[in-house]
Design an enzyme around this catalytic site. Structure first.
Site, mmCIF file in Angstrom:
data_model
loop_
_atom_site.group_PDB
_atom_site.id
_atom_site.type_symbol
_atom_site.label_atom_id
_atom_site.label_comp_id
_atom_site.label_asym_id
_atom_site.label_seq_id
_atom_site.Cartn_x
_atom_site.Cartn_y
_atom_site.Cartn_z
ATOM 1 C CE1 TYR A 140 45.885 38.097 23.248
ATOM 2 C CE2 TYR A 140 47.203 37.295 25.084
ATOM 3 C CZ TYR A 140 46.848 38.305 24.218
ATOM 4 O OH TYR A 140 47.453 39.533 24.323
ATOM 5 C CE LYS A 178 42.094 43.987 29.484
ATOM 6 N NZ LYS A 178 43.572 43.938 29.528
ATOM 7 C CB SER A 180 36.692 38.551 34.341
ATOM 8 O OG SER A 180 36.839 38.141 32.994
ATOM 9 C CB SER A 204 48.329 36.432 46.366
ATOM 10 O OG SER A 204 47.204 35.984 45.632
#
Length: 310
Positions: A140, A178, A180, A204
């Site tokens: 991508y 969208k 996931s 995170s």
């Protein structure tokens, strides 16, 4: 008429909304509604016409005139960073974009298109719109990078506007289709509303991204159409904030819940951007001087939109 490809998608539909907010409704939306759920992104918006992507591409390639076109916002693409079918990705993101670009150049139609911060790959600094900083990690990102490179060859000779926006981590209204690939804020909100513990990957607080609110993204697109400036520009906030900050803003809105931390999946190791932060030097030098929402501001506004009917 203004054409928005991917106009039923996330960023495309927000551009349609921003145009509507300016009183513009003479809009042709081009999309693939095989995923019929995307219609909800357009149901409260005003457009003049809709065309399927394949039909549109046939008309473009045959050189057929589509009427008086003021500009094309090209947001239509396969945006899944986990899609590894390279032929599909190059057809959808690279060839399609080239056809559309040349259609616009021949008619001197402003062409504003979606690039991506995925062009930078696994960098942790210097997110600068220049070849030496670009090394995509997935097909991508490569498809977006290659089209940017193609545009760079053409820009010096172009007689009409060409502008590409390297979107960083965009979040906000109209991304529910969208799945996931929707933003962390969207998933945390869904988990909370389902009575589940909202989940983040372990560590995170250390994963930081440039989270940019989709309303700000649409505003930049419209500003460039009005300014007529060309080039390839980063479109983020210039700030890296943690996934933890997104979760904190989500929990603060809901006034409930606590985060459950889950192990980082093996399949994403080495293919995951741990840090992104747009360098906004070129964007600011082009004259765009408006502020961008922080995560706390943007997520709060987004939560109010997501939970507007509850």
């Amino acid at each position: 008429m203004i054409i928005v490809t991917g106009g039923a998608g996330f960023i495309g539909s927000n551009i349609v909304k921003a145009l509507n907010d300016k009183g513009i409704t003479d809009i042709l939306v081009v999309d693939n509604l095989k995923d019929g759920t995307k219609f909800v992104n357009l149901v409260d918006l005003n457009i003049a016409d809709y065309m399927d992507k394949e039909d549109f591409l046939i008309q473009i390639m045959s050189g057929e005139e589509l009427g008086d076109i003021e500009a094309i916002f090209h947001e239509g693409a396969c945006s899944s960073t986990t899609e590894w079918d390279g032929k599909y990705m190059m057809d959808n993101n690279y060839q399609y974009s080239k056809e559309l670009l040349h259609y616009c150049l021949e008619r001197e139609i402003p062409f504003l298109y979606a690039s991506s911060a995925a062009t930078y790959g696994g960098r942790t600094s210097d997110f600068i719109e220049s070849r030496e900083y670009e090394k995509p990690l997935n097909v991508y990102g490569y498809s977006k990078f290659l089209f940017d490179e193609y545009v760079r060859q053409i820009l010096p000779e172009a007689n009409s506007q060409i502008v590409g926006f390297r979107y960083f981590n965009v979040y906000g209204p109209r991304e529910g289709h969208k799945g996931s690939m929707a933003s962390v804020a969207f998933h945390l909100n869904t988990q909370l509303n389902n009575g589940e513990s909202p989940k983040l990957f372990e560590g995170s607080e250390n994963f930081k991204r440039d989270f940019v609110y989709v309303g700000d993204v649409a505003a930049v697109n419209l500003w460039f159409l009005e300014s007529g400036k060309s080039g390839i520009f980063n479109l983020g906030t210039g700030r890296a904030e943690s996934f933890q900050a997104v979760a904190d803003a989500t929990l603060a809105y809901h006034k409930k819940g606590s985060i459950e931390y889950i192990p980082f999946p093996d399949k994403l190791k080495g293919r995951y951007q741990a840090f992104t932060q747009a360098d906004l030097t070129n964007l600011r030098n082009a004259g765009y001087d408006k502020p961008f929402k922080t995560v706390a501001e943007g997520v709060t506004e987004y939560m109010a939109w997501l939970n507007r009917d509850s």
